[in-house]
Design a protein around this motif. Structure first.
Motif, PDB file in Angstrom:
ATOM      1  N   THR A 107      12.859   8.164   9.263  1.00 55.23           N
ATOM      2  CA  THR A 107      13.909   9.185   9.318  1.00 55.23           C
ATOM      3  C   THR A 107      14.286   9.586   7.896  1.00 55.23           C
ATOM      4  N   TYR A 108      14.815  10.800   7.780  1.00 50.60           N
ATOM      5  CA  TYR A 108      15.103  11.355   6.457  1.00 50.60           C
ATOM      6  C   TYR A 108      16.470  12.026   6.455  1.00 50.60           C
ATOM      7  N   ARG A 109      17.116  11.926   5.295  1.00 49.53           N
ATOM      8  CA  ARG A 109      18.373  12.641   5.066  1.00 49.53           C
ATOM      9  C   ARG A 109      18.287  13.312   3.701  1.00 49.53           C
ATOM     10  N   LYS A 116      21.526  17.485   5.825  1.00 48.25           N
ATOM     11  CA  LYS A 116      20.605  17.593   6.958  1.00 48.25           C
ATOM     12  C   LYS A 116      20.021  16.208   7.200  1.00 48.25           C
ATOM     13  N   ASN A 117      19.631  15.928   8.469  1.00 52.87           N
ATOM     14  CA  ASN A 117      19.059  14.626   8.766  1.00 52.87           C
ATOM     15  C   ASN A 117      18.155  14.732   9.986  1.00 52.87           C
ATOM     16  N   THR A 118      17.266  13.741  10.127  1.00 56.13           N
ATOM     17  CA  THR A 118      16.357  13.710  11.275  1.00 56.13           C
ATOM     18  C   THR A 118      16.769  12.677  12.324  1.00 56.13           C
ATOM     19  N   ASP A 125      19.287  16.308  14.535  1.00 52.21           N
ATOM     20  CA  ASP A 125      18.521  17.557  14.547  1.00 52.21           C
ATOM     21  C   ASP A 125      18.434  18.073  13.123  1.00 52.21           C
ATOM     22  N   PHE A 126      17.239  18.067  12.561  1.00 52.64           N
ATOM     23  CA  PHE A 126      17.093  18.493  11.186  1.00 52.64           C
ATOM     24  C   PHE A 126      17.425  19.968  11.005  1.00 52.64           C
TER      25      PHE A 126
END
Length: 706
Positions: A405-407, A432-434, A437-438
């Motif tokens: 996961t990414y932010r 934003k994050n995964t 909902d990105f």
């Protein structure tokens, strides 16, 4: 005693305290507290902090409500853990959820500590889920100071800084000490070491700590059974905290390791005897920093860090080969990077940057082994024969999908002095994050107006917003719990998993006044928390929160040998639930909408006294009242009950310290906590229950400074 008598008496004493503080006094002393008495008015108004703006500034001009606890106050008052510090900060409360301590801020009382960011020299060491650092082996005597922000702080720090930020700033490299403590509840040993040569430095700290628990749940627990003799509440098994940092010129590096072990709820409190449970929390991190000055005004900051976070919960009933066991394992590896530019002049400070975080969510699982089930392992049949049909992996559930996961967060902040005594701060963060909902964008703005109309009066109006993104175990990445997961047990399928971040907005008006040798600070605030995330079904957006209140603090040094401090807070809150099903089958909100365990009034007062040349005494009183408490009917197994209130709880602490015992750097301290031995029941946080507070505690500490 009338439920408001003590609080009113406390407020009534404040004017006399202020008058006492202005009577003057001598101007020399050997201790930090007394030295404050000799400071000028300008010095009193310019205590320096760095957490709020990530740059050094006056405490009174910081665009947040902030409090600072110094090293001298920590050692003089005998503080060892973060909970002992935070329960004396206005707006903060610390109570038990079950056998662990959980913090509450301005009436918001969550089930865990994820909403509070814990920093060490600016590096976040919060764990992946359910961190228990308030009772951990972080000996706060390693700190040069602890800076505490009350309220939202994510605009510069990211999505973990929702309710508050605690920044432990460690001692200077050349201030070395070793200390050991023995008491009826606690044993610990701490060392602080360092050296500096020119612009190069190295410093390290090491702490080993264990704490005994006590029988707090002798009347009620989650299952509604009557228990006795469970002396595990607040227990900390041998646990460790290590830090090492150093630097040369513009480069620095820091390593951290937090290792905690303590009993777990499921088999320590709420189940029949013969069962055992442990929880292991590990955070190991490293951070590299480059702070480069391109010109006298322009500089850049580059941060790179890696954190390995893991929580293991192990439950065993008797012989695991005969009666079974279960394990819950969460493991996250976090990679962070940040780059920012800063431009600073006498009138303007501008900074802008981008923060990236990538999490590897690997090997997160639940392991349940029931030997009595022929499909799951060895068992003893009805004839007493041992049967081992072979292991079956159907009982291993992958909790979180093996998905990275990414932010990403981008921020900009500008602090501008418009005129003499007037400063305006404006900042905005975009995230934003995964985990969710990105494609969605989340905004966290900040605005502050700081005005000093007179030399002894500062007034500031703050508007802060923080957005907290759920961690992987709370999000739809959890493929075991929540509605729609076919593998979810009944207790973990009440509500859908988190679908929205929680957003806290706060408006604060603070006035800070210096009168003679006394400083007073009064803060009025309103806050709104939308889409509160809780262990409720288990993880879900369960409601919205509104609250307003006031916080008053007073510090004074009327004599060279005497320091006085006092504070008081009032909170009026209302929590509106949107999803009421919880994993415990009850609702932690009173009939008036106030969250369980949140006192309406909290007050603290204390004195630091240099009695003789080498002897100092610190005494403190802690008080709270009007705390919503669920009164369980034990006669029917807690099937029925109703909301009541815990009123007028008073606790007294005392520390005596003799400095220079035999050797000039050798100090001996004797400490007593809860001198009134007040074990009256208080509310448990975030569920319908109450517990008995820990009784009187005593400890002796030897500290050698070199």
């Amino acid at each position: 005693m009338n439920k408001s008598f003590v609080a009113l008496a406390f407020v009534g004493a404040l004017p006399s305290m202020t008058a006492l503080a202005q009577t003057g006094g001598d101007s020399t002393s050997a201790t930090d507290m007394a030295e404050l008495e000799t400071l000028s008015l300008a010095d009193l108004l310019s205590v320096r902090v760095e957490t709020s703006s990530r740059s050094e500034e006056s405490l009174n001009e910081a665009p947040n409500t902030m409090y600072v606890i110094t090293h001298d106050q920590i050692t003089r008052r005998g503080y060892r853990t973060l909970r002992e510090v935070l329960r004396t900060i206005p707006g903060f409360g610390v109570f038990h959820k079950d056998i662990q301590y959980v913090g509450q801020v301005r009436g918001i009382a969550p089930n865990d500590n994820e909403k509070i960011a814990l920093l060490v020299n600016g590096h976040d060491i919060s764990n992946a889920s359910e961190p228990d650092f308030l009772n951990g082996p972080i000996d706060v005597s390693i700190a040069d100071r602890i800076e505490v922000i009350i309220g939202p702080g994510s605009v510069l720090y990211g999505t973990d800084a929702l309710l508050a930020i605690i920044n432990i700033i460690t001692k200077a490299p050349q201030e070395n000490s070793v200390a050991t403590t023995f008491g009826n509840y606690v044993r610990d040993a701490t060392g602080v070491f360092g050296s500096k040569r020119g612009d190069a430095y190295l410093r390290a700290t090491a702490t080993a700590m264990s704490q005994k628990g006590w029988d707090a749940w002798d009347s009620i627990n989650h299952d509604g059974a009557v228990l006795a003799g469970r002396t595990v509440t607040g227990q900390l098994d041998p646990s460790y905290f290590l830090t090492i940092n150093g630097g040369v010129g513009e480069w620095s590096i820091q390593g951290l390791s937090l290792n905690e072990t303590f009993p777990d709820l499921k088999h320590a409190v709420s189940t029949p005897s013969g069962m055992d449970g442990k929880r292991y929390e590990r955070v190991d991190g490293i951070e590299m920093r480059n702070d480069h000055h391109w010109t006298s005004a322009l500089s850049s900051l580059v941060l790179l860090s890696y954190d390995n976070k893991r929580i293991v919960r192990m439950f065993t009933q008797g012989d695991p080969t005969e009666q079974g066991e279960s394990t819950y394992d969460l493991s996250v590896q976090s990679y962070k990077a940040e780059a920012s530019l800063r431009h600073q002049t006498s009138r303007n400070y501008f900074q802008a940057g981008v923060q990236f975080r990538g999490d590897q969510n690997r090997n997160n699982y639940m392991f349940v082994w029931d030997p009595t089930d022929p499909s799951r392992g060895c068992y003893t049949d009805a004839s007493g024969n041992r049967q081992c049909p072979g292991d079956n992996f159907n009982h291993i559930q992958q909790m979180i999908r093996n998905r990275d996961t990414y932010r990403i967060g981008v921020y900009a902040s500008d602090s501008l002095r418009l005129a003499h005594g007037l400063k305006v701060v404006a900042a905005l963060r975009v995230d934003k994050n995964t985990e969710l909902d990105f494609g969605a964008t989340y905004l966290s703005p900040r605005v502050a107006i700081v005005y000093q109309p007179y030399a002894n009066w500062t007034t500031k109006l703050n508007y802060n917003t923080a957005t907290r993104t759920p961690v992987a175990v709370e999000s739809p990445l959890n493929q075991v719990w929540g509605i729609g997961n076919p593998a979810a047990p009944s207790w973990a399928a009440h509500n859908p998993l988190v679908s929205r971040p929680e957003v806290l907005t706060a408006v604060e008006w603070q006035n800070i006044v210096v009168l003679g040798k006394t400083q007073l600070a009064l803060t009025l605030y309103y806050q709104h928390l939308k889409d509160f995330i809780s262990w409720g079904g288990p993880y879900a957006n369960v409601g919205n929160f509104d609250g307003e209140g006031a916080e008053l603090s007073v510090t004074s040094s009327p004599r060279r040998y005497l320091g006085l401090w006092a504070n008081m807070s009032y909170a009026h809150t209302h929590f509106t639930e949107t999803d009421t099903g919880t994993s415990f089958g009850n609702v932690p909100v009173a009939s008036n909408g106030q969250m369980a365990a949140v006192p309406a009034i909290t007050a603290n007062a204390g004195a630091d006294l240099d009695l003789l040349r080498h002897l100092d005494i610190s005494a403190a009183i802690r008080y709270f009242t009007l705390q919503p408490t669920y009164e369980c009917n034990v006669q029917d197994g807690c099937a029925t009950g109703g909301w009541g209130s815990s009123n007028n709880r008073i606790y007294a602490d005392l520390t005596l310290r003799y400095r220079g015992l035999i050797l000039s750097g050798l100090d001996l301290s004797a400490q007593a906590y809860n001198l009134f031995d007040n074990t009256s029941t208080v509310a448990a946080q975030y569920f319908q229950g109450k517990y008995s507070e820990q009784g009187i505690g005593v400890a002796a500490q030897l500290r050698y400074r070199f």
